[in-house]
Scaffold this active site. Structure first.
Site, PDB file in Angstrom:
ATOM      1  N   GLU A  25     -11.948 -10.299  -3.056  1.00  0.00           N
ATOM      2  CA  GLU A  25     -11.694  -8.866  -3.280  1.00  0.00           C
ATOM      3  C   GLU A  25     -10.684  -8.650  -4.403  1.00  0.00           C
ATOM      4  O   GLU A  25      -9.948  -9.564  -4.786  1.00  0.00           O
ATOM      5  CB  GLU A  25     -11.191  -8.191  -2.001  1.00  0.00           C
ATOM      6  CG  GLU A  25      -9.835  -8.681  -1.527  1.00  0.00           C
ATOM      7  CD  GLU A  25      -9.089  -7.627  -0.703  1.00  0.00           C
ATOM      8  OE1 GLU A  25      -8.913  -6.497  -1.190  1.00  0.00           O
ATOM      9  OE2 GLU A  25      -8.664  -7.948   0.416  1.00  0.00           O
ATOM     10  N   LYS A 159      -2.899  -7.241   9.965  1.00  0.00           N
ATOM     11  CA  LYS A 159      -1.465  -7.112   9.813  1.00  0.00           C
ATOM     12  C   LYS A 159      -0.859  -6.219  10.883  1.00  0.00           C
ATOM     13  O   LYS A 159      -1.492  -5.295  11.388  1.00  0.00           O
ATOM     14  CB  LYS A 159      -1.222  -6.504   8.448  1.00  0.00           C
ATOM     15  CG  LYS A 159       0.204  -6.519   8.030  1.00  0.00           C
ATOM     16  CD  LYS A 159       0.309  -6.120   6.603  1.00  0.00           C
ATOM     17  CE  LYS A 159      -0.025  -7.317   5.744  1.00  0.00           C
ATOM     18  NZ  LYS A 159      -0.509  -6.957   4.457  1.00  0.00           N
TER      19      LYS A 159
HETATM   20  N1  PSU Z   1      -4.340  -5.757   4.276  1.00  0.00           N
HETATM   21  C1  PSU Z   1      -3.501  -6.582   3.609  1.00  0.00           C
HETATM   22  N2  PSU Z   1      -3.481  -6.571   2.255  1.00  0.00           N
HETATM   23  C2  PSU Z   1      -4.338  -5.775   1.547  1.00  0.00           C
HETATM   24  C3  PSU Z   1      -5.237  -4.946   2.263  1.00  0.00           C
HETATM   25  C4  PSU Z   1      -5.194  -4.964   3.611  1.00  0.00           C
HETATM   26  O1  PSU Z   1      -2.749  -7.298   4.227  1.00  0.00           O
HETATM   27  O2  PSU Z   1      -4.288  -5.795   0.313  1.00  0.00           O
HETATM   28  C5  PSU Z   1      -6.205  -4.107   1.500  1.00  0.00           C
HETATM   29  C6  PSU Z   1      -7.628  -4.705   1.635  1.00  0.00           C
HETATM   30  O3  PSU Z   1      -8.292  -4.526   0.403  1.00  0.00           O
HETATM   31  C7  PSU Z   1      -8.259  -3.831   2.701  1.00  0.00           C
HETATM   32  C8  PSU Z   1      -7.629  -2.493   2.390  1.00  0.00           C
HETATM   33  O4  PSU Z   1      -9.655  -3.789   2.621  1.00  0.00           O
HETATM   34  O5  PSU Z   1      -6.274  -2.815   2.074  1.00  0.00           O
HETATM   35  C9  PSU Z   1      -7.705  -1.545   3.567  1.00  0.00           C
HETATM   36  O6  PSU Z   1      -7.295  -0.289   3.160  1.00  0.00           O
HETATM   37  P1  PSU Z   1      -7.501   0.976   4.117  1.00  0.00           P
HETATM   38  O7  PSU Z   1      -6.562   0.725   5.263  1.00  0.00           O
HETATM   39  O8  PSU Z   1      -7.114   2.158   3.275  1.00  0.00           O
HETATM   40  O9  PSU Z   1      -8.939   0.967   4.512  1.00  0.00           O
END
Ligand code: PSU
Ligand code: MN
Length: 305
Positions: A25, A159
């Site tokens: 990603e 996380k």
């Molecule tokens: N969790 C992490 N680091 C990240 C992300 C999530 O520890 O960089 C990023 C990933 O790309 C994940 C996105 O898909 O955040 C999720 O964002 P949202 O909660 O807005 O869907």
């Protein structure tokens, strides 16, 4: 539609020959870590995938195309430009239409991987159900993508910025298998264990590859989440990280930060407060995931041959 995909020669050849490929990603590069650690990370992750027998394909959007594989220049752009758009499922057409630079989340990377015929993907942590979901309704689009799109995602769990039990409940409802790699509990990103038991434990990449073949051969579409806990020498204990996370979540609430800005805000805050210790852990767990993903992709390709 395939004209939307822009492959590097290496990725294209690997896919044509049925060789193992691992999707990576780009949100983690553009919105997950500071420059220049992020570009160093992006390059190192690619080498680790190679060392483990697969071809890396970092996914991003540039010049109205979905890149399947990025060269060194693309990675530098993703790491160091302003206005890189965080792209999840709903943002795809808009970012392509406007020829903006887009960094793909777990959800968006799964979509692109699936379009390209890539079955294995390495990330850090997935998005999930946010703390306070009772009032915010913030559930990451990553979970809906795992429900629908047939790609295996190697992560270090989810996380502690999230409500981990609620995240696992949703994954269960959505029919998403969660496999613990050499671990009988779900990973908590910075820490090895969230304390929540997982029924499916596997000890080898080969077992995971067999599981993937069987699931998809049965016609059970949808993703698989592999929880690969951070190596113990790099973990931050839950006791240490929990107050930091709680404070960051509070601050976001007070500042009214929500929607797609929330996750990047929390990551940046935690990094500041831990004086970079969280960044170090983050880097190591991503490397660990890239290695396992390379091995799973290799085992999967062997079974397809
Ligand atoms: N969790 C992490 N680091 C990240 C992300 C999530 O520890 O960089 C990023 C990933 O790309 C994940 C996105 O898909 O955040 C999720 O964002 P949202 O909660 O807005 O869907
Ligand atoms: Mn969200």
């Amino acid at each position: 539609m395939s004209s939307l995909l822009e492959f590097t020669d290496e990725v294209k050849e690997a896919l044509q020959q049925g060789l193992p490929v691992v999707a990576l990603e780009s949100t983690i590069i553009s919105h997950g870590m500071p420059y220049p650690d992020n570009v160093a990370m992006a390059n190192k992750v690619e080498s680790i995938v190679r060392e483990n027998g697969a071809v890396p394909a970092t996914i991003a959007i540039m010049n109205g195309k979905i890149k399947v594989g990025c060269n060194a220049r693309d990675l530098e752009i993703l790491a160091n430009s302003k206005n890189v758009v965080k792209v999840s499922r709903r943002d795809f057409p808009f970012v392509i239409q406007n020829k903006s630079v887009g960094a793909t989340t777990v959800a968006a990377t799964m979509i692109a991987a699936s379009m390209a015929g890539i079955r294995v993907f390495a990330t850090g942590g997935i998005g999930g159900v946010h703390r306070g979901w009772e009032s915010s309704l913030d559930i990451s689009a990553d979970l809906y993508e795992l429900q629908n799109t047939s790609v295996a995602v190697v992560s270090a769990g989810a996380k502690a910025i999230l409500d981990i039990p609620a995240t696992l409940e949703v994954l269960e409802s959505f029919g998403v298998p969660v496999i613990g790699f050499n671990s009988d509990t779900f990973g908590a990103f910075y820490s090895r264990s969230s304390g929540i038991a997982l029924e499916m434990n596997m000890k080898t990449a080969n077992e995971i590859a067999e599981f993937l073949h069987l699931k998809w051969w049965m016609g059970l579409q949808g993703g698989v989440l592999i929880s690969n806990p951070i190596p113990s020498e790099f973990e931050i204990s839950a006791e240490l990280i929990e107050p930091v996370v709680a404070a960051a979540v509070d601050e976001a609430k007070n500042l009214g930060i929500n929607g797609k800005r929330l996750t990047p805000f929390l990551l940046t805050k935690i990094k500041e407060v831990t004086a970079g210790k969280s960044l170090l852990a983050n880097l190591q767990l991503v490397y660990n995931n890239a290695a396992l993903a390379g091995q799973v992709a290799s085992a999967y390709a062997q079974k397809s041959a």
